[in-house]
Design an enzyme around this catalytic site. Structure first.
Site, PDB file in Angstrom:
ATOM      1  CE  LYS A   1      -7.266  -0.029   6.161  1.00 11.73           C
ATOM      2  NZ  LYS A   1      -7.980   0.261   4.917  1.00 11.73           N
TER       3      LYS A   1
ATOM      4  CG  ASP B   1       0.489  -2.694   6.197  1.00  8.90           C
ATOM      5  OD1 ASP B   1      -0.493  -2.809   6.967  1.00  8.90           O
ATOM      6  OD2 ASP B   1       0.464  -1.989   5.174  1.00  8.90           O
TER       7      ASP B   1
ATOM      8  CD  GLN C   1      -6.958  -4.536   3.908  1.00  8.60           C
ATOM      9  OE1 GLN C   1      -7.901  -5.270   4.208  1.00  8.60           O
ATOM     10  NE2 GLN C   1      -7.137  -3.294   3.507  1.00  8.60           N
TER      11      GLN C   1
ATOM     12  CG  HIS D   1      -1.907   0.962   1.408  1.00 12.98           C
ATOM     13  ND1 HIS D   1      -1.658   2.251   1.819  1.00 12.98           N
ATOM     14  CD2 HIS D   1      -3.245   0.892   1.200  1.00 12.98           C
ATOM     15  CE1 HIS D   1      -2.796   2.921   1.866  1.00 12.98           C
ATOM     16  NE2 HIS D   1      -3.778   2.114   1.491  1.00 12.98           N
TER      17      HIS D   1
ATOM     18  CB  CYS E   1      -3.715   3.307  -1.550  1.00 14.13           C
ATOM     19  SG  CYS E   1      -4.901   4.578  -1.211  1.00 14.13           S
TER      20      CYS E   1
HETATM   21  N1  PMP Z   1      -1.755  -0.871   4.581  1.00  9.78           N
HETATM   22  C1  PMP Z   1      -2.702  -1.617   4.012  1.00  9.78           C
HETATM   23  C2  PMP Z   1      -2.373  -3.008   3.536  1.00  9.78           C
HETATM   24  C3  PMP Z   1      -3.990  -1.094   3.858  1.00  9.78           C
HETATM   25  O1  PMP Z   1      -4.935  -1.823   3.284  1.00  9.78           O
HETATM   26  C4  PMP Z   1      -4.265   0.211   4.324  1.00  9.78           C
HETATM   27  C5  PMP Z   1      -5.640   0.823   4.177  1.00  9.78           C
HETATM   28  N2  PMP Z   1      -6.229   0.628   2.942  1.00  9.78           N
HETATM   29  C6  PMP Z   1      -3.244   0.930   4.927  1.00  9.78           C
HETATM   30  C7  PMP Z   1      -2.011   0.358   5.041  1.00  9.78           C
HETATM   31  C8  PMP Z   1      -3.460   2.310   5.447  1.00  9.78           C
HETATM   32  O2  PMP Z   1      -4.359   2.305   6.497  1.00  9.78           O
HETATM   33  P1  PMP Z   1      -4.918   3.679   7.115  1.00  9.78           P
HETATM   34  O3  PMP Z   1      -5.398   4.486   5.958  1.00  9.78           O
HETATM   35  O4  PMP Z   1      -6.020   3.241   8.014  1.00  9.78           O
HETATM   36  O5  PMP Z   1      -3.792   4.328   7.842  1.00  9.78           O
END
Ligand code: PMP
Length: 404
Positions: free
Chosen positions: A225, A199, A202, A122, A363
């Site tokens: 999430k 990370d 997910q 991401h 993203c």
């Molecule tokens: N890493 C991953 C794998 C994600 O899916 C996301 C959110 N889509 C993020 C980081 C960023 O999370 P946040 O916007 O809640 O900080």
């Protein structure tokens, strides 16, 4: 077995209509809906405990502090951390990665040192390191993936050298659903004394994750999430690392003593929590984690795996539909495109049927480039989704295909 009717009844939003149709919410990778107990907890804190934490002698401040610190222990237990000192509340995954990138590179990296990420990160696990590249002179190395969307693990050892200072890898891809072999990655990295940041944005909502078992050095996730409120997240770090890292932000709460000549910093975890913390968010996050623990992460993983298998089978029956990400170990996310139909059009038309999916690059623009697409349609599942909803998605796509 999961009692689906009971679970769905816990989520008030699921009974609303969208464009006159029952909501089919399949955008859980972006954010999950909230159970009533989480919504109630927010109200309860504001109605009966609200006061600033850690600094008041009065009753309410004590009560709010107790609640906030109990929430930290709930997070600690949820991910199996050795100590609540290892749990730092942040604004979310993004802030947690920025914190580590900033503090870690400042303390441990010199120009030419390297941080390894993967081709399916991401943006929030790419850009913070790039920002550090301009500040600390680090170089970013990217572990490639196969066409199926699996990490080319055999490349990892070839990439590690004395310059490698950290590996930062997603546990589950937010686009492909790939579950990365995180235990194996950590084992390889530790052979070379390289720490690993996971990370888990997910993953923690879909499977039991135990930080001591996988032996990660850092792990980050977002409350929103995992059925909790927005605006709060978690950084787990091994105490030995957090002790060595300098603070990220300065301000109240993170100090031991301040003078104009010299400031000393508070003990862990407060050293990394400048300013008034989101004590309402922490309480509601803990409520969400308790909710999941009551259902059972193993049960959730099994149920969602069934859903993903069913969705994969059903979507595969549609002509000219291509699924992106066919790794052997996948979880709760399915990305696809139908030939000749733009992902955006697909998303807008599904929306008219009450079906919420995500479209675009998610993203993860470098990953889109690797896949050779501009964007995909993404359906991502949560505990309250049903086979019937997947049927509605599949039928919806069939109707859209006929329109084109
Ligand atoms: N890493 C991953 C794998 C994600 O899916 C996301 C959110 N889509 C993020 C980081 C960023 O999370 P946040 O916007 O809640 O900080």
């Amino acid at each position: 077995m999961i009692n689906l009717a009971d679970i769905r009844a816990d989520f008030p939003i699921l009974s609303r209509l969208v464009h006159g149709k029952p909501l089919v919410y399949l955008d859980n990778g972006a954010t999950t809906q909230k159970p009533e107990c989480v919504i109630d907890k927010i109200r309860e804190i504001y109605c009966s405990v609200n006061a600033n934490v850690h600094r008041g002698v009065h009753f309410l401040s004590q009560a709010a502090t107790d609640e906030h610190e109990a929430s930290r222990r709930t997070v600690q237990e949820f991910i199996g951390a050795a100590s609540s000192n290892e749990i730092v509340f942040t604004r979310g995954t993004t802030e947690a990665i920025n914190l580590i990138a900033s503090s870690y590179c400042r303390e441990f990296c010199k120009p030419g040192d390297e941080v390894i990420i993967s081709a399916m990160e991401h943006h929030s696990n790419i850009v913070p390191w790039q920002l550090q590249a301009t500040i600390s002179g680090i170089k970013l190395r990217v572990l490639p993936i196969s066409d199926e969307g699996e990490l080319l693990l055999e490349e990892l050892e070839k990439m590690i050298s004395s310059r490698t200072k950290l590996i930062a890898i997603t546990h589950v891809s937010n686009v492909l659903g790939t579950v990365t072999p995180i235990g194996k990655i950590i084992e390889i990295a530790h052979r070379y004394d390289v720490p690993v940041l996971v990370d888990a944005a997910q993953s923690v909502q879909h499977m039991a994750v135990d930080v001591q078992q996988i032996d990660c050095d850092f792990l980050v996730f977002s409350s929103h999430k995992i059925y909790g409120p927005t605006g709060i997240g978690v950084l787990y770090g091994k105490e030995k690392w957090l002790e060595k890292l300098p603070p990220y932000q300065g301000g109240g709460e993170m100090i031991a003593s301040v003078s104009f000549e010299k400031t000393t910093f508070a003990a862990l975890p407060f050293k990394f929590e400048a300013g008034t913390p989101d004590y309402v968010g922490s309480a509601a996050l803990a409520t969400a984690l308790d909710y999941l623990s009551r259902i059972g992460l193993e049960k959730i993983a099994r149920y969602e795996h069934d859903l993903l298998t069913y969705a994969t089978e059903q979507l595969s029956t549609i002509d000219n539909l291509k699924i992106y990400g066919t790794a052997s170990d996948k979880c709760s996310v399915i990305s696809f495109l139908v030939e000749g139909i733009h992902h955006y059009d697909m998303g807008v038309l599904l929306d008219t049927m009450g079906i919420a999916v995500r479209t675009g690059h998610h993203c993860a623009e470098p990953l889109m480039r690797r896949l050779g697409v501009e964007g995909t349609v993404r359906a991502s599942f949560a505990i309250y989704n049903t086979r019937e909803e997947i049927d509605l998605l599949v039928n919806g796509i069939r109707r859209i295909v006929k329109m084109f």
